[in-house]
Design a protein around this motif. Sequence first.
Motif, PDB file in Angstrom:
ATOM      1  N   UNK A 163      -0.240 -18.225   0.591  1.00  0.00           N
ATOM      2  CA  UNK A 163       0.111 -17.396   1.700  1.00  0.00           C
ATOM      3  C   UNK A 163       0.396 -16.187   0.865  1.00  0.00           C
ATOM      4  N   UNK A 164      -0.304 -15.409   0.868  1.00  0.00           N
ATOM      5  CA  UNK A 164       0.430 -13.494   0.149  1.00  0.00           C
ATOM      6  C   UNK A 164       0.895 -12.629   1.514  1.00  0.00           C
ATOM      7  N   UNK A 165       2.195 -11.950   1.568  1.00  0.00           N
ATOM      8  CA  UNK A 165       3.222 -10.922   2.099  1.00  0.00           C
ATOM      9  C   UNK A 165       2.134  -9.672   1.366  1.00  0.00           C
ATOM     10  N   UNK A 166       2.194  -9.438   2.365  1.00  0.00           N
ATOM     11  CA  UNK A 166       0.912  -8.046   3.244  1.00  0.00           C
ATOM     12  C   UNK A 166       1.783  -7.216   4.203  1.00  0.00           C
ATOM     13  N   UNK A 167       3.875  -7.029   3.398  1.00  0.00           N
ATOM     14  CA  UNK A 167       4.776  -6.201   4.049  1.00  0.00           C
ATOM     15  C   UNK A 167       5.325  -7.473   4.932  1.00  0.00           C
ATOM     16  N   UNK A 168       6.665  -7.212   4.848  1.00  0.00           N
ATOM     17  CA  UNK A 168       8.013  -8.567   5.500  1.00  0.00           C
ATOM     18  C   UNK A 168       9.400  -7.608   6.033  1.00  0.00           C
ATOM     19  N   UNK A 169       8.756  -6.646   6.621  1.00  0.00           N
ATOM     20  CA  UNK A 169      10.383  -5.669   7.344  1.00  0.00           C
ATOM     21  C   UNK A 169      10.551  -5.028   6.624  1.00  0.00           C
ATOM     22  N   UNK A 170      12.017  -5.044   5.884  1.00  0.00           N
ATOM     23  CA  UNK A 170      11.555  -3.882   5.077  1.00  0.00           C
ATOM     24  C   UNK A 170      12.616  -4.596   3.516  1.00  0.00           C
ATOM     25  N   UNK A 171      11.793  -5.800   3.215  1.00  0.00           N
ATOM     26  CA  UNK A 171      11.880  -7.057   2.504  1.00  0.00           C
ATOM     27  C   UNK A 171      10.838  -6.391   1.335  1.00  0.00           C
ATOM     28  N   UNK A 172       9.354  -6.436   1.103  1.00  0.00           N
ATOM     29  CA  UNK A 172       9.063  -6.267   0.388  1.00  0.00           C
ATOM     30  C   UNK A 172       7.505  -6.023   0.423  1.00  0.00           C
ATOM     31  N   UNK A 173       6.745  -5.407  -0.023  1.00  0.00           N
ATOM     32  CA  UNK A 173       5.229  -5.120  -0.266  1.00  0.00           C
ATOM     33  C   UNK A 173       4.589  -5.722  -1.359  1.00  0.00           C
ATOM     34  N   UNK A 174       4.575  -6.697  -2.187  1.00  0.00           N
ATOM     35  CA  UNK A 174       4.365  -7.292  -3.750  1.00  0.00           C
ATOM     36  C   UNK A 174       2.947  -6.749  -3.631  1.00  0.00           C
ATOM     37  N   UNK A 175       1.522  -6.743  -3.349  1.00  0.00           N
ATOM     38  CA  UNK A 175       0.368  -5.917  -3.621  1.00  0.00           C
ATOM     39  C   UNK A 175       0.833  -4.833  -3.539  1.00  0.00           C
ATOM     40  N   UNK A 176       0.965  -3.839  -2.884  1.00  0.00           N
ATOM     41  CA  UNK A 176       1.276  -1.883  -3.040  1.00  0.00           C
ATOM     42  C   UNK A 176       2.986  -1.934  -3.725  1.00  0.00           C
ATOM     43  N   UNK A 177       3.060  -2.917  -4.865  1.00  0.00           N
ATOM     44  CA  UNK A 177       4.498  -2.967  -5.823  1.00  0.00           C
ATOM     45  C   UNK A 177       2.980  -2.727  -7.028  1.00  0.00           C
ATOM     46  N   UNK A 178       2.352  -3.649  -6.861  1.00  0.00           N
ATOM     47  CA  UNK A 178       0.856  -3.475  -8.198  1.00  0.00           C
ATOM     48  C   UNK A 178       0.465  -2.267  -8.040  1.00  0.00           C
ATOM     49  N   UNK A 179      -0.242  -2.359  -7.763  1.00  0.00           N
ATOM     50  CA  UNK A 179      -0.895  -1.099  -7.400  1.00  0.00           C
ATOM     51  C   UNK A 179      -0.516   0.303  -7.747  1.00  0.00           C
ATOM     52  N   UNK A 180       1.154   1.017  -7.308  1.00  0.00           N
ATOM     53  CA  UNK A 180       1.725   1.004  -7.579  1.00  0.00           C
ATOM     54  C   UNK A 180       1.671   0.720  -8.929  1.00  0.00           C
ATOM     55  N   UNK A 181       1.711  -0.524  -9.608  1.00  0.00           N
ATOM     56  CA  UNK A 181       2.172   0.157 -11.201  1.00  0.00           C
ATOM     57  C   UNK A 181       1.121   0.072 -11.995  1.00  0.00           C
TER      58      UNK A 181
END
Length: 314
Positions: free
Chosen positions: A129-147
């Motif tokens: 399972x990959x989180x693609x954005x859950x409510x106001x919690x996290x969007x980890x692949x967005x965080x990685x692409x930002x980094x």
Amino acid sequence: MPAISTDRRHLLSLESLSADEILLLLEVASSFTEAAAGRVTPSTKLDGKIIANLFFEDSTRTRSSFTVAATRLSAQTLDLVGSTSSVSKGESLIDTARTIEAMGVDLLVVRTREAGAPAQIAREVECSVINAGDGSHEHPTQGLLDLLTIQQRFGNDLTGKTIAIVGDVLNSRVARSAIHGLTKLGVNVHLVGPTNLVPKTFEQIATGPGSVEVSYDLDAVLPSLDAIMMLRVQFERQRGNAITSDYRSQYALTVDRARKLPPDAIVMHPGPMNRGLEIDSEVADDPDRSVIFQQVSNGVAVRMAVLTRCLGGS
Ligand code: ASP
Ligand code: CP
């Protein structure tokens, strides 16, 4: 090579990853940039794997780039959009996920309105399972692409760099993933916006050597920045927190404000943008400063790295 320690089957947050795990994912993503753009064939393949996009909230970038990433890796994809699925008949997210898994799918990419739902699904299914954005919690692949985008401008070691994340921080999963990823890599983060959208308590959520400081004066922090990340005002998540009429004059990245940034500072935005509200078009399209479409391109390479991490690959 840095060590990997967490369960590699899933990617649910950046909070749960170590700095070494993040750096390794960024290294792999960087090695995929040419293949992501279709200029070379990737050496890793996910032949025979099926990836399901389960999106219960709208998306342009994330859903499409998971599909492009999977296609580049020779995997197959299927799309289930919330509004046209049997969720509209009352089926639960868990039953939906288990139903799709029962068809032999290898990985679920999940976007939900509810914080924590992808993690809950991960506990109920055997597949990845990959989180693609859950409510106001996290969007980890967005965080990685930002980094990855910041590394491409400033080099892999981001220690001591300074970034401002500006606007609707309270409702932003992009901000939360960015804060975890950036501070783990030693970046100092200023969170800037009106008091109702940037609570002082956000200073406590840093999980790394980098610091988090809340500020209500954007003009004061601009000259010290290496990067500025503008956030969309998320009208769909406002709960009596509507912005006031002076929002633009206080917190928008206008042409005049952008002039106060150091010459080599970059301008970021996760998209979609409210042009003319949180960011002026001239700034968003500035060819020297804006990396907004580079962020989108990097999203494909990052998602190729994450899919390979979760599914292995030959
Ligand atoms: N697209 C990002 C998200 O889904 C940011 C936004 O919508 O403002 O979190
Ligand atoms: N940045 C982002 O997640 O965009 P989408 O909502 O279009 O996927």
